[in-house]
Scaffold this motif. Sequence first.
Motif, PDB file in Angstrom:
ATOM      1  N   PHE A   1       0.819  -1.221   0.000  1.00 19.83           N
ATOM      2  CA  PHE A   1       0.000   0.000   0.000  1.00 19.83           C
ATOM      3  C   PHE A   1       0.852   1.270   0.000  1.00 19.83           C
ATOM      4  O   PHE A   1       0.639   2.149  -0.850  1.00 19.83           O
ATOM      5  CB  PHE A   1      -0.974  -0.015   1.177  1.00 19.83           C
ATOM      6  N   PRO A   2       1.831   1.422   0.909  1.00 21.03           N
ATOM      7  CA  PRO A   2       2.661   2.624   0.839  1.00 21.03           C
ATOM      8  C   PRO A   2       3.381   2.768  -0.501  1.00 21.03           C
ATOM      9  O   PRO A   2       3.536   3.889  -1.017  1.00 21.03           O
ATOM     10  CB  PRO A   2       3.673   2.429   1.985  1.00 21.03           C
ATOM     11  N   LEU A   3       3.784   1.646  -1.091  1.00 19.23           N
ATOM     12  CA  LEU A   3       4.444   1.703  -2.398  1.00 19.23           C
ATOM     13  C   LEU A   3       3.478   2.158  -3.481  1.00 19.23           C
ATOM     14  O   LEU A   3       3.850   2.920  -4.380  1.00 19.23           O
ATOM     15  CB  LEU A   3       5.026   0.337  -2.747  1.00 19.23           C
ATOM     16  N   GLN A   4       2.236   1.708  -3.393  1.00 22.52           N
ATOM     17  CA  GLN A   4       1.233   2.155  -4.356  1.00 22.52           C
ATOM     18  C   GLN A   4       0.944   3.645  -4.221  1.00 22.52           C
ATOM     19  O   GLN A   4       0.743   4.345  -5.217  1.00 22.52           O
ATOM     20  CB  GLN A   4      -0.066   1.373  -4.155  1.00 22.52           C
ATOM     21  N   VAL A   5       0.901   4.132  -2.978  1.00 18.71           N
ATOM     22  CA  VAL A   5       0.681   5.566  -2.761  1.00 18.71           C
ATOM     23  C   VAL A   5       1.819   6.368  -3.387  1.00 18.71           C
ATOM     24  O   VAL A   5       1.603   7.384  -4.067  1.00 18.71           O
ATOM     25  CB  VAL A   5       0.549   5.881  -1.259  1.00 18.71           C
ATOM     26  N   GLU A   6       3.048   5.904  -3.196  1.00 16.94           N
ATOM     27  CA  GLU A   6       4.200   6.584  -3.803  1.00 16.94           C
ATOM     28  C   GLU A   6       4.115   6.560  -5.322  1.00 16.94           C
ATOM     29  O   GLU A   6       4.419   7.559  -5.992  1.00 16.94           O
ATOM     30  CB  GLU A   6       5.497   5.930  -3.337  1.00 16.94           C
ATOM     31  N   GLU A   7       3.712   5.423  -5.877  1.00 12.11           N
ATOM     32  CA  GLU A   7       3.577   5.337  -7.334  1.00 12.11           C
ATOM     33  C   GLU A   7       2.530   6.321  -7.832  1.00 12.11           C
ATOM     34  O   GLU A   7       2.737   7.030  -8.834  1.00 12.11           O
ATOM     35  CB  GLU A   7       3.190   3.910  -7.734  1.00 12.11           C
ATOM     36  N   LEU A   8       1.393   6.377  -7.142  1.00 13.21           N
ATOM     37  CA  LEU A   8       0.331   7.301  -7.526  1.00 13.21           C
ATOM     38  C   LEU A   8       0.821   8.742  -7.488  1.00 13.21           C
ATOM     39  O   LEU A   8       0.583   9.534  -8.421  1.00 13.21           O
ATOM     40  CB  LEU A   8      -0.855   7.109  -6.582  1.00 13.21           C
ATOM     41  N   GLU A   9       1.528   9.097  -6.432  1.00 15.70           N
ATOM     42  CA  GLU A   9       2.060  10.458  -6.318  1.00 15.70           C
ATOM     43  C   GLU A   9       3.029  10.773  -7.452  1.00 15.70           C
ATOM     44  O   GLU A   9       3.081  11.904  -7.942  1.00 15.70           O
ATOM     45  CB  GLU A   9       2.749  10.631  -4.969  1.00 15.70           C
ATOM     46  N   SER A  10       3.801   9.774  -7.867  1.00 11.53           N
ATOM     47  CA  SER A  10       4.788  10.017  -8.933  1.00 11.53           C
ATOM     48  C   SER A  10       4.110  10.382 -10.246  1.00 11.53           C
ATOM     49  O   SER A  10       4.651  11.163 -11.035  1.00 11.53           O
ATOM     50  CB  SER A  10       5.677   8.784  -9.118  1.00 11.53           C
ATOM     51  N   TYR A  11       2.909   9.851 -10.486  1.00  8.40           N
ATOM     52  CA  TYR A  11       2.193  10.209 -11.715  1.00  8.40           C
ATOM     53  C   TYR A  11       1.715  11.654 -11.668  1.00  8.40           C
ATOM     54  O   TYR A  11       1.815  12.379 -12.660  1.00  8.40           O
ATOM     55  CB  TYR A  11       0.998   9.273 -11.919  1.00  8.40           C
ATOM     56  N   PHE A  12       1.196  12.078 -10.521  1.00 11.14           N
ATOM     57  CA  PHE A  12       0.757  13.462 -10.394  1.00 11.14           C
ATOM     58  C   PHE A  12       1.935  14.433 -10.494  1.00 11.14           C
ATOM     59  O   PHE A  12       1.801  15.531 -11.039  1.00 11.14           O
ATOM     60  CB  PHE A  12       0.024  13.669  -9.061  1.00 11.14           C
TER      61      PHE A  12
ATOM     62  N   SER B   1      -7.556   1.719  11.739  1.00 14.65           N
ATOM     63  CA  SER B   1      -6.567   1.328  12.752  1.00 14.65           C
ATOM     64  C   SER B   1      -5.451   2.358  12.683  1.00 14.65           C
ATOM     65  O   SER B   1      -5.611   3.402  12.042  1.00 14.65           O
ATOM     66  CB  SER B   1      -6.035  -0.084  12.471  1.00 14.65           C
ATOM     67  N   ASP B   2      -4.310   2.062  13.319  1.00  9.87           N
ATOM     68  CA  ASP B   2      -3.262   3.085  13.315  1.00  9.87           C
ATOM     69  C   ASP B   2      -2.278   2.936  12.156  1.00  9.87           C
ATOM     70  O   ASP B   2      -1.350   3.734  12.028  1.00  9.87           O
ATOM     71  CB  ASP B   2      -2.506   3.100  14.644  1.00  9.87           C
ATOM     72  N   PHE B   3      -2.469   1.953  11.263  1.00 11.63           N
ATOM     73  CA  PHE B   3      -1.540   1.779  10.142  1.00 11.63           C
ATOM     74  C   PHE B   3      -1.530   3.019   9.247  1.00 11.63           C
ATOM     75  O   PHE B   3      -0.485   3.626   9.004  1.00 11.63           O
ATOM     76  CB  PHE B   3      -1.907   0.534   9.319  1.00 11.63           C
ATOM     77  N   SER B   4      -2.707   3.402   8.746  1.00 18.61           N
ATOM     78  CA  SER B   4      -2.787   4.574   7.876  1.00 18.61           C
ATOM     79  C   SER B   4      -2.546   5.863   8.649  1.00 18.61           C
ATOM     80  O   SER B   4      -2.099   6.863   8.075  1.00 18.61           O
ATOM     81  CB  SER B   4      -4.138   4.620   7.171  1.00 18.61           C
ATOM     82  N   ALA B   5      -2.827   5.857   9.956  1.00 20.91           N
ATOM     83  CA  ALA B   5      -2.537   7.039  10.780  1.00 20.91           C
ATOM     84  C   ALA B   5      -1.038   7.324  10.778  1.00 20.91           C
ATOM     85  O   ALA B   5      -0.604   8.470  10.610  1.00 20.91           O
ATOM     86  CB  ALA B   5      -3.034   6.823  12.202  1.00 20.91           C
ATOM     87  N   ARG B   6      -0.250   6.269  10.968  1.00 24.07           N
ATOM     88  CA  ARG B   6       1.214   6.438  10.981  1.00 24.07           C
ATOM     89  C   ARG B   6       1.741   6.804   9.596  1.00 24.07           C
ATOM     90  O   ARG B   6       2.656   7.621   9.460  1.00 24.07           O
ATOM     91  CB  ARG B   6       1.878   5.170  11.499  1.00 24.07           C
ATOM     92  N   LEU B   7       1.149   6.218   8.560  1.00 22.64           N
ATOM     93  CA  LEU B   7       1.582   6.544   7.197  1.00 22.64           C
ATOM     94  C   LEU B   7       1.228   7.987   6.849  1.00 22.64           C
ATOM     95  O   LEU B   7       2.038   8.711   6.251  1.00 22.64           O
ATOM     96  CB  LEU B   7       0.936   5.577   6.195  1.00 22.64           C
ATOM     97  N   ALA B   8       0.020   8.431   7.234  1.00 20.89           N
ATOM     98  CA  ALA B   8      -0.383   9.817   6.983  1.00 20.89           C
ATOM     99  C   ALA B   8       0.530  10.785   7.713  1.00 20.89           C
ATOM    100  O   ALA B   8       0.904  11.840   7.183  1.00 20.89           O
ATOM    101  CB  ALA B   8      -1.831  10.025   7.418  1.00 20.89           C
ATOM    102  N   ALA B   9       0.919  10.446   8.939  1.00 21.39           N
ATOM    103  CA  ALA B   9       1.828  11.296   9.708  1.00 21.39           C
ATOM    104  C   ALA B   9       3.189  11.373   9.033  1.00 21.39           C
ATOM    105  O   ALA B   9       3.779  12.454   8.902  1.00 21.39           O
ATOM    106  CB  ALA B   9       1.966  10.749  11.122  1.00 21.39           C
ATOM    107  N   LEU B  10       3.707  10.236   8.606  1.00 21.82           N
ATOM    108  CA  LEU B  10       5.018  10.185   7.966  1.00 21.82           C
ATOM    109  C   LEU B  10       5.058  11.011   6.685  1.00 21.82           C
ATOM    110  O   LEU B  10       6.054  11.687   6.397  1.00 21.82           O
ATOM    111  CB  LEU B  10       5.381   8.726   7.654  1.00 21.82           C
TER     112      LEU B  10
END
Length: 332
Positions: free
Chosen positions: A141-152, A176-185
């Motif tokens: 999931f974090p890798l997919q988010v990075e890939e998505l951002e790279s297109y924008f 849960s806190d998984f996406s909370a920590r990713l959003a913070a990072l």
Amino acid sequence: MKRTNAKTFHHIPLSVLDLIPVSEGSDIPTALYHSIDLAQHAERWGFNRYWIAEHHNNPGIASSATSVVMGQIGQATNEIRIGSGGIMLPNHAALVIAEQFGTLEALFPGRIDLGLGRAPGTDQVTAYALRRTLNQRVEDFPLQVEELESYFKGESRVRAIPGEGANIPIWLLGSSDFSARLAALKGKPFSFASHFSPDYTLPALRSYREQFEPSAALSKPYAMLGLNIIAAESDEKAQWLATTQKQMLIALRSGMPTTLKPPIGEIADFSPVEPSKENEIRSSIIGGPDTVKRELEKFIELTAADELIITSQIYDQQERLRSYEIIAALMA
């Protein structure tokens, strides 16, 4: 309603989370029309955002083609922000989402939000049909988010057209806190599903706020919390309307989701998803104006939410509109 980011009861922004419910005896075209109708009313009443949730293989929810519905909502409104609450990114190729949301941003500039989640939004068989097994590790999931951002950002070898250069706020969603920590990072705004995960609300908010790292997009934490609210002229009527939501939850727990059922009498065997004794956060607020106001004040005080996003599973369209109208009037 005045739109502001101030954390006061009367000025906290309110938004709408729509699952596009299909009521028993009705049909999908009517459900889609009702969502457009609600979005137009929500805009007039001063709601900040109108988000569509992605779900699949559920006869009572017509929000599977999230970006398509967003386009229809955008066409029918003028200024309310339109978003996904959310796109379940592992269900999709990141490039396709970049192109879809780049197209939406081109059509409705400055109004599009891209909320991302990692849950399937469905059962395991349907997840397989969505080819979700290609992205089954938590680390994907974090890798997919990075890939998505790279297109924008135009930093990929493959260009997203439309999409490249689009300034679309990306939100991370979680229960849960998984996406909370990713959003913070990543310094992203965060939306938490308090409406079905009340026990994890405060721990997730704590993780997000304590670990938040400012970014070019966001200088300080911004948390929007989901909440079920069913408001009516009296507590008794609201409790009666809420039996629709209770029937829906019973059907989901039994693995047999159905269309929204009309309200009935008291449901004796219903056990709601509510907090443990150690947690004061509630997943639902049901009542007349005074009850809803009191519970909203308590919820905002406990969570210090920057914004609330409200979902209301109500059988009758006019009663659903009235519920949101009451909420808007309370916060005006």
